[in-house]
Design an enzyme around this catalytic site. Structure first.
Site, PDB file in Angstrom:
ATOM      1  N   GLY A  41       0.515  -1.634   0.027  1.00 43.92           N
ATOM      2  CA  GLY A  41       0.120   0.782  -0.231  1.00 43.92           C
ATOM      3  C   GLY A  41       0.646   1.188  -0.116  1.00 43.92           C
ATOM      4  O   GLY A  41       0.197   2.081   0.067  1.00 43.92           O
TER       5      GLY A  41
ATOM      6  N   HIS B  90     -11.672  -0.322  33.239  1.00 44.09           N
ATOM      7  CA  HIS B  90     -10.683  -1.209  32.744  1.00 44.09           C
ATOM      8  C   HIS B  90      -9.524   0.807  31.650  1.00 44.09           C
ATOM      9  O   HIS B  90      -8.490   0.180  31.886  1.00 44.09           O
ATOM     10  CB  HIS B  90     -10.829  -2.503  31.718  1.00 44.09           C
ATOM     11  CG  HIS B  90      -9.738  -3.250  31.199  1.00 44.09           C
ATOM     12  ND1 HIS B  90      -8.946  -4.129  31.441  1.00 44.09           N
ATOM     13  CD2 HIS B  90      -9.193  -2.448  29.831  1.00 44.09           C
ATOM     14  CE1 HIS B  90      -8.174  -4.756  30.476  1.00 44.09           C
ATOM     15  NE2 HIS B  90      -8.190  -3.427  29.540  1.00 44.09           N
ATOM     16  N   GLU B  91     -11.062   0.546  30.762  1.00 46.00           N
ATOM     17  CA  GLU B  91     -10.447   2.030  30.236  1.00 46.00           C
ATOM     18  C   GLU B  91      -9.759   3.011  31.159  1.00 46.00           C
ATOM     19  O   GLU B  91      -8.606   3.291  31.116  1.00 46.00           O
ATOM     20  CB  GLU B  91     -11.648   2.339  29.322  1.00 46.00           C
ATOM     21  CG  GLU B  91     -11.218   0.863  28.123  1.00 46.00           C
ATOM     22  CD  GLU B  91     -11.094   0.413  27.308  1.00 46.00           C
ATOM     23  OE1 GLU B  91      -9.780   0.939  27.063  1.00 46.00           O
ATOM     24  OE2 GLU B  91     -10.734  -0.319  27.034  1.00 46.00           O
TER      25      GLU B  91
ATOM     26  N   HIS C 192      -6.068   2.336  31.970  1.00 45.58           N
ATOM     27  CA  HIS C 192      -5.096   2.584  30.750  1.00 45.58           C
ATOM     28  C   HIS C 192      -4.713   3.781  30.029  1.00 45.58           C
ATOM     29  O   HIS C 192      -3.811   4.540  30.640  1.00 45.58           O
ATOM     30  CB  HIS C 192      -6.061   1.975  29.539  1.00 45.58           C
ATOM     31  CG  HIS C 192      -5.863   0.598  29.227  1.00 45.58           C
ATOM     32  ND1 HIS C 192      -4.921   0.041  29.734  1.00 45.58           N
ATOM     33  CD2 HIS C 192      -6.920  -0.345  28.975  1.00 45.58           C
ATOM     34  CE1 HIS C 192      -5.276  -1.612  29.001  1.00 45.58           C
ATOM     35  NE2 HIS C 192      -5.905  -1.531  28.668  1.00 45.58           N
TER      36      HIS C 192
ATOM     37  N   GLY D 144       2.684   2.635  -2.581  1.00 48.06           N
ATOM     38  CA  GLY D 144       2.595   3.114  -3.524  1.00 48.06           C
ATOM     39  C   GLY D 144       3.873   2.618  -4.574  1.00 48.06           C
ATOM     40  O   GLY D 144       4.216   4.004  -5.756  1.00 48.06           O
ATOM     41  N   LYS D 145       4.412   1.584  -4.641  1.00 42.33           N
ATOM     42  CA  LYS D 145       4.897   0.799  -5.892  1.00 42.33           C
ATOM     43  C   LYS D 145       5.107   1.165  -7.134  1.00 42.33           C
ATOM     44  O   LYS D 145       5.836   1.434  -7.931  1.00 42.33           O
ATOM     45  CB  LYS D 145       5.849  -0.058  -5.317  1.00 42.33           C
ATOM     46  CG  LYS D 145       6.251  -0.411  -3.592  1.00 42.33           C
ATOM     47  CD  LYS D 145       7.539  -1.624  -3.332  1.00 42.33           C
ATOM     48  CE  LYS D 145       5.642  -2.561  -2.871  1.00 42.33           C
ATOM     49  NZ  LYS D 145       5.537  -2.106  -1.878  1.00 42.33           N
ATOM     50  N   THR D 146       3.953   0.563  -7.447  1.00 42.57           N
ATOM     51  CA  THR D 146       3.621   0.481  -8.634  1.00 42.57           C
ATOM     52  C   THR D 146       2.945   2.097  -9.480  1.00 42.57           C
ATOM     53  O   THR D 146       3.262   1.873 -10.240  1.00 42.57           O
ATOM     54  CB  THR D 146       1.937  -0.295  -8.506  1.00 42.57           C
ATOM     55  OG1 THR D 146       1.998  -1.830  -7.744  1.00 42.57           O
ATOM     56  CG2 THR D 146       1.172  -0.546  -9.893  1.00 42.57           C
TER      57      THR D 146
END
EC number: 3.4.24.-
Length: 651
Positions: free
Chosen positions: A231, A451-452, A455, A233-235
């Site tokens: 993804g 829990h969040e 974090h 952009g080589k092509t």
């Protein structure tokens, strides 16, 4: 939980501008025959079969009677005439005009039947049996052979249409030849990648003005291979080369060389380079070259794929064989450089190896602006902010992000993309679809909020952790909640302090459950897996374990597709005793990170309960709310070490 998104990367735009006028195009190739012509041979075969069946099947004259019925009708005088052939078949007529057929058993004595027929005044005639016409008999004998020949002819014609010229075209290279009048993409259409474009532009300059290099005694490169994640952009860069060079451009994929017939791949390679020589100066582009250029089998791999190896050998010979003065340059692209054969990568074949990495923040902003052309944007859209929020996104990911935001705008009944729509599209790509019907139980909702919150608070309290951008307990995809952190700047090196803080943040959710509920839950499974993988790399690859020492067992070659090879899994470069030390040190780092997170949250229990309550009520809060909660605890006389950036002592 999301503590970090993918690492940095680059991309190219897909817009195209019309190029200068070119020469007149070549006349088109003659069109194939009408589609109904392919059915002529099957229809002719079917008609032949029907004719043979009609000619060989004799029509039945009258009702068929058994021999007993026939004798009974003779006895009562109902039979008028009979015609008996030399094989005992009888055709006759009854006195009421009806016809019948029967057969005389050859094992019986038929003298009495003759006397009975004469006594009843039955007219008797004799005839010779017939097996049909000689032509019909001959057709019956030759019918299987004719059907087989017709089948082979029909299959051959279908294969000729599929292969584009029959068996003689199997070995031809299926290269898409882009002549000088067709390319429209230019380097100016590619966002970012100044170094990559400079490497490639020298090839274009060499093809346009080879005499400049000849004066200095310089030789142009034979080949350039572009490697990088999918993804990036080589092509697209190869298309830009085709547009800038103004020379014929032969494009083919690596899988096009491999067929079911032995020797086809090598023949197609020869044909490809022959076409390039006819159109020299020209460029050959081989996309996904790892499909044909994989490592050849050595002594340890007897009986490998000979067809693939022959194709690779022919490719190596062709790249060595063509004259540099002819002006042929080979471009190739792959995202699996570790799988390529070393003989293919040596100087003289692929002289230059160009890495096309993921875009950095500045390049991501430029790529987003390119993909937003032609779309209606709200005034609050800031591409720099969006680029900062999308680390690790490739060019294809960014294009998908803008398109997803446009789809969300249409779904909401509008046609304008705003900042909120881009944020929702980013969450959709990272976390999955928002599950509005996945209602949590009250105790689950409380557990996810705690829990969040763990974090978010550990991220705000750790010195080297990235700032918190958003905390949510809305289920999305497989995740029941998420804590999103955005880096303040692009990172290329990660210190031991940053990695230790990252482990602490990863285990902050489980630590919050231990502090509030006194037990963990299954919600930390993904956090534990990510933390374990990170801690193992710290010990095994980064040399951050005092017990194991400054030893690194990295894979070496970059793996843009991820994963670990089977060979490396089965043949690790260290002993079982070293593996035991790695496991012990990994467990030690995880225990220390959990103890540190638990200590931080116990010291800030008031902020933990407050933030969990806000999340349970609002469902989503931003990073400023997390900092406000910590400042409220500080003002109320809580722990004094709450400001991020100040070191928090580890327990």
């Amino acid at each position: 939980m999301i503590t970090s998104v993918r690492l940095s990367g680059r991309h190219l735009s897909r817009s195209a501008k019309p190029g200068p006028p070119r020469e007149a195009p070549k006349p088109p190739a003659p069109s194939p025959g009408p589609s109904w012509s392919r059915w002529l041979l099957p229809i002719a075969t079917l008609v032949l079969l029907i004719v043979v069946l009609i000619r060989t099947s004799a029509p039945q004259e009258g009702a068929s009677l058994s021999y007993s019925e026939f004798v009974g009708k003779v006895g009562v005088g109902q039979v008028k005439t009979v015609d008996i052939d030399d094989k005992g078949a009888i055709k006759g007529t009854l006195k009421d005009g009806k016809k019948f057929t029967t057969r005389i058993p050859t094992a019986l004595d038929n003298s009495r039947l003759e006397q009975q027929l004469q006594s009843k005044n039955v007219k008797i005639t004799a005839s010779r049996s017939s097996n049909g016409s000689p032509l019909g008999t001959l057709l019956v004998l030759l019918l299987p052979l004719l059907l087989i020949v017709a089948l082979f002819m029909w299959t051959g014609r279908q294969a000729a249409r599929t292969l584009g010229g029959g068996l003689s075209a199997i070995g031809r290279a299926r290269a898409k030849i882009i002549e000088t009048e067709r390319p429209t993409t230019r380097f100016e259409d590619v966002a970012g990648y100044g170094g990559v474009k400079q490497e490639i532009s020298e090839i274009v300059d060499f093809l346009r003005s080879p005499e400049r290099y000849a004066v200095a005694g310089a030789k142009g490169p034979r080949g350039v291979i572009m490697v990088g994640p999918p993804g990036t952009g080589k092509t697209l860069i190869a298309r830009a080369v085709a547009g800038e060079a103004e020379v014929p451009f032969l494009s083919v994929t690596g899988s096009a060389f491999v067929e079911m017939f032995v020797g086809v791949g090598a023949s197609r390679v020869r044909d490809l380079f022959a076409e390039a020589r006819k159109r020299a100066p020209s460029i050959i582009f081989i996309d996904e070259i790892d499909a044909v250029g994989s490592r050849r089998g050595g002594a340890a791999r007897l009986g490998g794929n000979d067809e693939r190896e022959q194709t690779l050998n022919q490719l190596l010979a062709e790249m060595d064989g063509f004259d540099q003065a002819s002006g042929i340059v080979v471009l190739a692209a792959t995202n699996r450089p570790e799988a390529l054969d070393p003989a293919l990568l040596r100087p003289g074949r692929f002289d230059r190896h160009v890495t096309v990495p993921l875009p950095n923040q500045t390049e991501r902003a430029a790529i987003l602006a390119v993909h937003a052309r032609g779309k209606n944007l709200a005034p609050d859209v800031d591409w720099d902010t969006v680029a900062r929020a999308t680390p690790g996104f490739s060019g294809a990911d960014l294009a998908n992000l803008v398109n997803e935001a446009a789809i969300n705008a249409v779904r909401a009944g509008g046609a304008v993309i705003d900042a909120q729509g881009l944020g929702d599209a980013r969450d959709r790509l990272l976390l999955g679809r928002r599950e509005s019907t996945n209602a949590l139980l009250p105790e689950e909702r409380r557990s996810v909020a705690v829990h969040e919150s763990g974090h978010a608070l550990t991220a705000a309290l750790c010195e080297h952790a990235d700032p918190v951008a958003k905390v949510t307990i809305l289920p999305s995809g497989p995740s029941l909640g998420a804590t999103e952190q955005l880096p303040e700047a692009e990172r290329h090196l990660y210190s031991e302090g940053y990695l230790t803080d990252l482990l602490t943040v990863r285990l902050g959710g489980r630590a919050a459950e231990l502090v509030v509920f006194g037990e963990g839950s299954t919600g930390a499974a993904d956090d534990l897996a990510g933390a374990t993988q990170l801690a193992a790399r710290m010990v095994r690859e980064f040399g951050l374990s005092p017990t194991l020492g400054p030893i690194g067992y990295g894979s070496g070659a970059p793996r843009y597709l991820g994963g670990e090879s089977t060979e490396e899994t089965l043949h690790r470069p260290y002993s079982e005793q070293t593996q035991r030390i790695v496991d012990e040190e990994t467990a030690r780092l995880l225990r220390q990170a959990e103890e540190r997170a638990v200590a931080l949250l116990r010291d800030h229990r008031e902020a933990l309960d407050t933030l969990a309550g806000l999340l349970a009520t609002r469902e989503t809060v931003d990073g400023a709310v997390v900092l406000d909660v910590l400042q409220q605890q500080q003002r109320s006389g809580g722990h004094h070490n709450t400001a991020k950036g100040k070191p928090t002592p580890s327990p």
